[in-house]
Write an enzyme that holds these catalytic residues in place. Structure first.
Site, PDB file in Angstrom:
ATOM      1  N   THR A   1     -10.243   0.394  -9.147  1.00  0.00           N
ATOM      2  CA  THR A   1      -9.025  -0.532  -8.811  1.00  0.00           C
ATOM      3  C   THR A   1      -9.043  -1.713  -9.788  1.00  0.00           C
ATOM      4  O   THR A   1      -9.906  -1.833 -10.713  1.00  0.00           O
ATOM      5  CB  THR A   1      -9.499  -0.707  -7.484  1.00  0.00           C
ATOM      6  OG1 THR A   1      -9.264   0.487  -6.727  1.00  0.00           O
ATOM      7  CG2 THR A   1      -8.422  -1.883  -6.613  1.00  0.00           C
TER       8      THR A   1
ATOM      9  N   GLY B   1     -13.878   0.124  -5.106  1.00  0.00           N
ATOM     10  CA  GLY B   1     -13.857   1.148  -4.154  1.00  0.00           C
ATOM     11  C   GLY B   1     -14.525   0.477  -2.916  1.00  0.00           C
ATOM     12  O   GLY B   1     -14.310  -0.701  -2.419  1.00  0.00           O
TER      13      GLY B   1
ATOM     14  N   ARG C   1       0.840  -1.170   0.119  1.00  0.00           N
ATOM     15  CA  ARG C   1       0.089   0.113  -0.190  1.00  0.00           C
ATOM     16  C   ARG C   1       0.861   1.089  -0.159  1.00  0.00           C
ATOM     17  O   ARG C   1       1.933   1.192   0.680  1.00  0.00           O
ATOM     18  CB  ARG C   1      -0.831   0.048   1.384  1.00  0.00           C
ATOM     19  CG  ARG C   1      -1.834   1.037   1.504  1.00  0.00           C
ATOM     20  CD  ARG C   1      -3.033   0.968   0.394  1.00  0.00           C
ATOM     21  NE  ARG C   1      -4.125   1.736   0.857  1.00  0.00           N
ATOM     22  CZ  ARG C   1      -5.105   2.179   0.245  1.00  0.00           C
ATOM     23  NH1 ARG C   1      -5.141   1.646  -1.037  1.00  0.00           N
ATOM     24  NH2 ARG C   1      -6.384   2.868   0.491  1.00  0.00           N
TER      25      ARG C   1
END
Ligand code: GLY
Length: 575
Positions: free
Chosen positions: A382, A474, A106
């Site tokens: 994503t 999301g 991340r």
């Protein structure tokens, strides 16, 4: 459907470790590994044909699930630039033999980030500041993360794993309809930055579907990455180019931030659900916790016994999500989170939550916790990929730039877009982010912190059966993943049917059940409204890419009809 012959996973894993052990720490596996890699076959599911093919190519060359997953992810950075990335970050859940691990790559907040950096003098959010331009960018984690995933678990030489992505960028690829539509839809964002427009709006226009796209700067970056590993991007001229681009447009991302970035191996969130073992992503993702809470509450409520498409099941699903997403407010970077997975998945807490769910009546969300917001319209920015090799080793990766095309700024000379992941922090605690999620102080901006995510790469297994699953979307990622998993492990759906089935979503705030067309029959919809649920149509809840195998049996991969995702299976006997 292909029969895959499974050999002993442990012996292969031992061989893979031995091979990796030949590489210098932090060095690059440029020398060919000494023994010819065995052909093991496998399956890949991803959001783009070129990326799935890259993974399959590596499997055919004898690569394992880690090699193929990294090749697929890197190819996504070329052919699916709205989400695939070098300038973003992600998570991987891996299962090699019996060993289950997660890799957190991340993004982190840059060293110059501060708690109130997205607020004006009056303490109000500065519109767009955490979404557009490099001030919105976190420190990219993908270059180090993908490199580390291969270093630890891969079998092929590093350069072979990067090669398909280099070829796509250097020789070129055909622009598909989704990429053409995406660049047209986001032309305003891409056009804000001349560096980006020069690549993605050639001649001032978005590329046409069917046209050929070559990305020579990105190819050069990937070539350096193939030669020198992560340090080719996190140090030296490419890192300097990132800093220069950020400075030019008011960003705080610095070369030193890239050099300091480290991916982290973390223990997975693990739980048992409906007779299956499940491993998913821990903090800084909320995804595994939401999935675990959902399954834990549903088991307590004996969800499986209710009629499959009746109002009771949907009602209970929504009530568990309402509570799980309310708990999400407490979450953040593991070092500062207001609650841990252990606390939120503790039996007593799940009992407490489940006990307060009434079958006859919806609990208003403001009675669970007091906030209010509107959900943003969102698309699946994503991207997720699921890979399994012929030994049954599995890798589940979800990776992101956050919004489509991230912050919109492409690093000149390096050819990749920077993320806008800083918006996943509670930039103004208590106010909704891009996904309409309300977040708490635990997820406030702070130098070096990792912003809370919803990404839910997951692996589930029962005996010889293994499922690799995940989704973009999301805030809808955990609910999309949960529903497909429940279709598989509770209702025994065939994989494709489980992915196809229409889905619903609820995220505590706003207090609305979002329903895809045909998710609810008219009678079920009416019954839910009578219990106090507000229903609203939604075009899509996630885009699940999944593979499944029964070891010794058939390997399957499912393509979500909600997107253009592609799947492929390599049969070692044929390929
Ligand atoms: N950027 C979306 C997520 O990480 O949940």
């Amino acid at each position: 459907m292909i029969q895959i012959a499974f050999s002993t996973a442990k012996s292969r894993r031992a061989a893979a470790r031995q091979v990796c052990g030949l590489m210098l720490p932090g060095g690059v596996g440029t020398a060919a590994h000494p023994q010819a890699a065995p052909r093991t076959g496998g399956a890949v599911a991803s959001a783009a044909a070129g990326a799935t093919e890259a993974g399959l190519e590596v499997l055919r060359a004898g690569g394992n699930a880690a090699d193929a997953a990294v090749a697929t992810a890197l190819a996504l950075a070329v052919v699916r630039p709205r989400a695939g990335n070098l300038g973003g970050g992600g998570f991987a859940v891996t299962r090699f033999g019996d060993e289950v691990r997660t890799l957190d790559f991340r993004e982190t907040a840059p060293a110059e980030a501060t708690h109130d950096m997205y607020l004006d003098e009056q303490g109000e959010p500065r519109p767009g500041a955490s979404l557009i331009g490099p001030l919105a960018a976190g420190v990219p984690g993908s270059p180090s993360g993908l490199y580390e995933l291969h270093r630890e678990l891969g079998r092929l030489p590093w350069a072979e794993v990067v090669a398909p992505a280099i070829r796509l960028a250097r020789v070129g690829f055909t622009v598909d309809r989704r990429l053409a539509n995406g660049t047209r839809e986001y032309a305003e964002l891409l056009g804000r930055f001349p560096e980006t427009a020069a690549v993605w709006l050639p001649g001032g226009r978005s590329p046409e579907a069917g046209s050929r796209m070559r990305l020579p700067e990105l190819a050069a970056t990937l070539e350096a990455y193939a030669e020198r590993g992560a340090q080719a991007i996190t140090e030296g001229p490419i890192a300097a180019a990132v800093e220069l681009a950020a400075r030019r447009h008011g960003g705080i991302l610095r070369a030193a931030d890239l050099a300091a970035y480290r991916p982290v191996w973390r223990e997975p969130v693990r739980f048992e659900a409906f007779g299956w073992q499940v491993a998913s992503m821990p903090l800084p993702s909320s995804g595994g916790i939401i999935l675990g809470q959902t399954c834990g509450m549903l088991e307590r409520l004996e969800w499986a016994k209710f009629s499959r498409f009746g109002a009771d099941r949907f009602h209970l699903l929504v009530e568990t999500w309402r509570r799980a997403y309310a708990d999400r407010v407490l979450l953040g970077d593991p070092r500062t989170s207001g609650a841990s997975a252990a606390q939120l998945l503790a039996g007593e807490w799940l009992d407490f939550r489940a006990d307060r769910i009434r079958l006859a009546k919806a609990t208003p969300s403001d009675r669970v916790r007091k906030w209010s917001s509107e959900v943003a319209s969102e698309s699946p920015e994503t991207t997720h990929l699921s890979v399994m090799d012929g030994d049954g080793n599995a890798v589940s990766i979800t990776t992101t730039l956050n919004g489509a095309f991230g912050c919109g700024l492409l690093v000149p000379g390096a050819g990749f877009l920077l993320n806008n992941e800083m918006d996943d922090f509670a930039t103004a605690p208590g106010q909704p982010n891009y996904y309409g999620l309300i977040q708490g102080e635990a997820n406030s901006v702070g130098a070096g912190k990792r912003m809370l995510s919803s990404m839910t790469p997951t692996i589930a297994w029962r005996g010889r059966e293994v499922i690799v699953i995940g989704s973009p979307g999301g805030s809808k990622i955990p609910t999309a993943t949960a529903q497909v998993l429940l279709n598989l492990i509770v209702d025994g759906d065939e994989l494709q049917a489980a992915v196809d089935r229409a889905r619903v979503h609820h995220q505590w705030m706003p207090d609305v059940v979002f329903a895809e067309a045909n998710a609810l029959s008219p009678e079920t919809a009416k019954a839910l409204e009578r219990r106090g649920h507000e229903l609203r149509p939604v075009s899509g809840v996630g885009e699940v890419h999944s593979v499944r195998v029964e070891i010794g049996g058939e390997m399957r991969a499912a393509q979500d009809p909600r997107g253009p995702g592609t799947v492929g299976i390599v049969n070692p006997a044929v390929d």
